[in-house]
Design an enzyme around this catalytic site. Sequence first.
Site, PDB file in Angstrom:
ATOM      1  N   ASP A  10     -14.025  -6.013   2.025  1.00 31.00           N
ATOM      2  CA  ASP A  10     -13.157  -6.018   3.463  1.00 31.00           C
ATOM      3  C   ASP A  10     -12.542  -7.543   3.300  1.00 31.00           C
ATOM      4  O   ASP A  10     -12.980  -8.179   2.430  1.00 31.00           O
ATOM      5  CB  ASP A  10     -13.966  -6.179   4.747  1.00 31.00           C
ATOM      6  CG  ASP A  10     -13.163  -6.343   6.080  1.00 31.00           C
ATOM      7  OD1 ASP A  10     -12.374  -5.945   6.313  1.00 31.00           O
ATOM      8  OD2 ASP A  10     -13.723  -7.355   6.669  1.00 31.00           O
ATOM      9  N   ASP A  12     -10.827  -9.542   6.868  1.00 27.79           N
ATOM     10  CA  ASP A  12     -10.988 -10.128   8.005  1.00 27.79           C
ATOM     11  C   ASP A  12     -12.366 -10.285   8.401  1.00 27.79           C
ATOM     12  O   ASP A  12     -12.976  -9.206   8.425  1.00 27.79           O
ATOM     13  CB  ASP A  12     -10.013  -9.732   9.097  1.00 27.79           C
ATOM     14  CG  ASP A  12      -8.629  -9.593   8.777  1.00 27.79           C
ATOM     15  OD1 ASP A  12      -8.158 -10.789   8.681  1.00 27.79           O
ATOM     16  OD2 ASP A  12      -7.865  -8.597   8.340  1.00 27.79           O
ATOM     17  N   GLU A  19     -10.226 -14.266  12.444  1.00 31.37           N
ATOM     18  CA  GLU A  19      -9.731 -13.718  13.481  1.00 31.37           C
ATOM     19  C   GLU A  19      -9.537 -14.968  14.557  1.00 31.37           C
ATOM     20  O   GLU A  19      -8.505 -14.874  15.245  1.00 31.37           O
ATOM     21  CB  GLU A  19     -11.024 -12.769  14.159  1.00 31.37           C
ATOM     22  CG  GLU A  19     -11.164 -11.580  13.148  1.00 31.37           C
ATOM     23  CD  GLU A  19      -9.921 -10.667  13.467  1.00 31.37           C
ATOM     24  OE1 GLU A  19      -8.857 -10.946  13.767  1.00 31.37           O
ATOM     25  OE2 GLU A  19     -10.059  -9.572  12.432  1.00 31.37           O
ATOM     26  N   GLY A  53      -6.964  -2.990  13.746  1.00 32.36           N
ATOM     27  CA  GLY A  53      -5.525  -2.946  13.646  1.00 32.36           C
ATOM     28  C   GLY A  53      -4.800  -3.648  14.715  1.00 32.36           C
ATOM     29  O   GLY A  53      -4.966  -3.514  16.125  1.00 32.36           O
ATOM     30  N   LYS A  55      -1.494  -3.801  15.815  1.00 34.54           N
ATOM     31  CA  LYS A  55      -0.739  -3.007  16.420  1.00 34.54           C
ATOM     32  C   LYS A  55      -1.516  -2.173  17.480  1.00 34.54           C
ATOM     33  O   LYS A  55      -1.283  -2.152  18.693  1.00 34.54           O
ATOM     34  CB  LYS A  55       0.275  -2.126  15.696  1.00 34.54           C
ATOM     35  CG  LYS A  55       1.381  -2.791  14.786  1.00 34.54           C
ATOM     36  CD  LYS A  55       2.272  -2.137  14.252  1.00 34.54           C
ATOM     37  CE  LYS A  55       1.662  -1.035  13.044  1.00 34.54           C
ATOM     38  NZ  LYS A  55       1.571  -1.732  11.810  1.00 34.54           N
ATOM     39  N   GLU A  56      -2.752  -1.389  16.923  1.00 29.97           N
ATOM     40  CA  GLU A  56      -3.558  -0.672  17.740  1.00 29.97           C
ATOM     41  C   GLU A  56      -3.981  -1.420  18.854  1.00 29.97           C
ATOM     42  O   GLU A  56      -4.245  -1.162  19.879  1.00 29.97           O
ATOM     43  CB  GLU A  56      -4.487  -0.202  16.795  1.00 29.97           C
ATOM     44  CG  GLU A  56      -4.131   0.937  15.841  1.00 29.97           C
ATOM     45  CD  GLU A  56      -3.289   0.249  14.565  1.00 29.97           C
ATOM     46  OE1 GLU A  56      -3.250  -1.022  14.594  1.00 29.97           O
ATOM     47  OE2 GLU A  56      -2.736   1.080  13.661  1.00 29.97           O
ATOM     48  N   HIS A  83       4.191  -7.422  16.557  1.00 33.49           N
ATOM     49  CA  HIS A  83       3.222  -7.846  15.562  1.00 33.49           C
ATOM     50  C   HIS A  83       3.825  -8.120  14.165  1.00 33.49           C
ATOM     51  O   HIS A  83       3.214  -9.398  13.604  1.00 33.49           O
ATOM     52  CB  HIS A  83       2.658  -6.103  15.032  1.00 33.49           C
ATOM     53  CG  HIS A  83       1.490  -6.236  14.203  1.00 33.49           C
ATOM     54  ND1 HIS A  83       1.803  -5.659  12.886  1.00 33.49           N
ATOM     55  CD2 HIS A  83       0.253  -6.538  14.228  1.00 33.49           C
ATOM     56  CE1 HIS A  83       0.495  -5.904  12.169  1.00 33.49           C
ATOM     57  NE2 HIS A  83      -0.483  -6.294  13.066  1.00 33.49           N
ATOM     58  N   THR A 125      -5.696  -5.213   7.735  1.00 38.62           N
ATOM     59  CA  THR A 125      -4.707  -5.853   7.981  1.00 38.62           C
ATOM     60  C   THR A 125      -3.602  -5.597   6.662  1.00 38.62           C
ATOM     61  O   THR A 125      -3.757  -4.641   5.829  1.00 38.62           O
ATOM     62  CB  THR A 125      -4.928  -7.354   7.886  1.00 38.62           C
ATOM     63  OG1 THR A 125      -3.788  -8.287   8.536  1.00 38.62           O
ATOM     64  CG2 THR A 125      -5.348  -7.845   6.316  1.00 38.62           C
ATOM     65  N   ASN A 129      -0.695 -10.084   4.444  1.00 36.82           N
ATOM     66  CA  ASN A 129      -1.460 -11.192   4.963  1.00 36.82           C
ATOM     67  C   ASN A 129      -2.670 -11.436   4.030  1.00 36.82           C
ATOM     68  O   ASN A 129      -3.155 -12.456   3.801  1.00 36.82           O
ATOM     69  CB  ASN A 129      -2.219 -10.523   6.455  1.00 36.82           C
ATOM     70  CG  ASN A 129      -1.211 -10.489   7.340  1.00 36.82           C
ATOM     71  OD1 ASN A 129      -0.071 -11.316   7.336  1.00 36.82           O
ATOM     72  ND2 ASN A 129      -1.440 -10.002   8.496  1.00 36.82           N
TER      73      ASN A 129
HETATM   74  C1  XBP Z   1      -9.638  -6.490  10.811  1.00 45.15           C
HETATM   75  C2  XBP Z   1      -8.640  -6.298  11.949  1.00 45.15           C
HETATM   76  C3  XBP Z   1      -6.982  -6.586  11.599  1.00 45.15           C
HETATM   77  C4  XBP Z   1      -6.936  -8.091  12.139  1.00 45.15           C
HETATM   78  C5  XBP Z   1      -5.499  -8.186  12.303  1.00 45.15           C
HETATM   79  O1  XBP Z   1     -10.283  -5.298  10.443  1.00 45.15           O
HETATM   80  O2  XBP Z   1      -9.160  -5.306  12.882  1.00 45.15           O
HETATM   81  O3  XBP Z   1      -6.650  -5.903  12.686  1.00 45.15           O
HETATM   82  O4  XBP Z   1      -7.590  -8.353  13.363  1.00 45.15           O
HETATM   83  O5  XBP Z   1      -4.735  -7.547  11.288  1.00 45.15           O
HETATM   84  P1  XBP Z   1     -11.269  -5.310   9.172  1.00 45.15           P
HETATM   85  P2  XBP Z   1      -3.077  -6.730  11.656  1.00 45.15           P
HETATM   86  O6  XBP Z   1     -11.738  -6.660   8.918  1.00 45.15           O
HETATM   87  O7  XBP Z   1     -12.304  -4.168   9.475  1.00 45.15           O
HETATM   88  O8  XBP Z   1     -10.121  -4.939   7.998  1.00 45.15           O
HETATM   89  O9  XBP Z   1      -3.044  -7.637  12.949  1.00 45.15           O
HETATM   90  O10 XBP Z   1      -2.649  -7.258  10.583  1.00 45.15           O
HETATM   91  O11 XBP Z   1      -3.308  -5.606  11.821  1.00 45.15           O
HETATM   92 MG    MG Z   2     -13.728  -7.123   8.802  1.00 44.97          MG
END
Ligand code: XBP
Ligand code: MG
Length: 261
Positions: A10, A12, A19, A53, A55-56, A83, A125, A129
């Site tokens: 993973d 993030d 974050e 996500g 956008k979500e 976004h 992401t 990124n």
């Molecule tokens: C990470 C996320 C991402 C980031 C932002 O989840 O939820 O949405 O916060 O990324 P994970 P974007 O570590 O489980 O992949 O804004 O590019 O979507």
């Molecule tokens: Mg993560």
Amino acid sequence: MYRFDALIFDVDGTLAETERDGHRVAFNTAFAEAGLDWEWSPGLYGELLAVSGGKERIRRFVADRGPGIRVPEDFDGFVAELHRRKNVHYAALLRSGAVQLRPGILRLLRQARAAGKRLAIATTTTAENVETLLECSEESGLVGWFEVIAAGDMVEAKKPAPEIYLLALAKLGLPAAACIAVEDSDNGVRAALGAGLRALLVTVSSYTRGQDFSGAAAVVDGLGAAGNGCKVIAGGLQADGQVNLAVLDAMHQRVYGGGSA
Ligand code: XBP
Ligand code: MG
């Protein structure tokens, strides 16, 4: 010599603590730039992370604020543009050095590469990124070490749905039992387990402490680095301060009892 073939990471929270000082700050900059009076505090952002996500996450925030909030008629276009701008600011933050890889990540990646293990990413992401994050590390060419980057909107449903891990496995051409996954969140754990990845290590991150990681093979507070040893939280790893390939191999063995298919 080790009985697994690939590591799937993973991004993030796992490769880096992106974050709070990365995505969150970038969202707020994009909101201000768009003339919105939205401000995601570190605490509120922690709650919003329940939705994976970007956008979500914006959509959920708008929905939670109720009918009082005014949004443009082309809501999808508005969210997409917000976004997009967020990610422009996020890349600038990464380039300014606001976010570093977590301790022990480069050590483990170097060891895996030296041992001929295959490397992959399964993230919510965007691929851009991920590439920027890796390009900003001290290891030049790091992005090229990853044979597979399964990311963002390449799948319909984001974590906790298993799709992104299934995509990574398909691109690797490997069964789940030949791989080890590294995650930091409950959503990530459910996604990885949903794809059959039972040799799953959780490296808890600042926003995920206290989440439910049931089903993961082991939980640690990080991979550990010299002078900054990791703590084993669950799963009985003999990590001795640092998670390395031998530790991961022992975890894989424990899960699969010797076979890797
Ligand atoms: C990470 C996320 C991402 C980031 C932002 O989840 O939820 O949405 O916060 O990324 P994970 P974007 O570590 O489980 O992949 O804004 O590019 O979507
Ligand atoms: Mg993560």
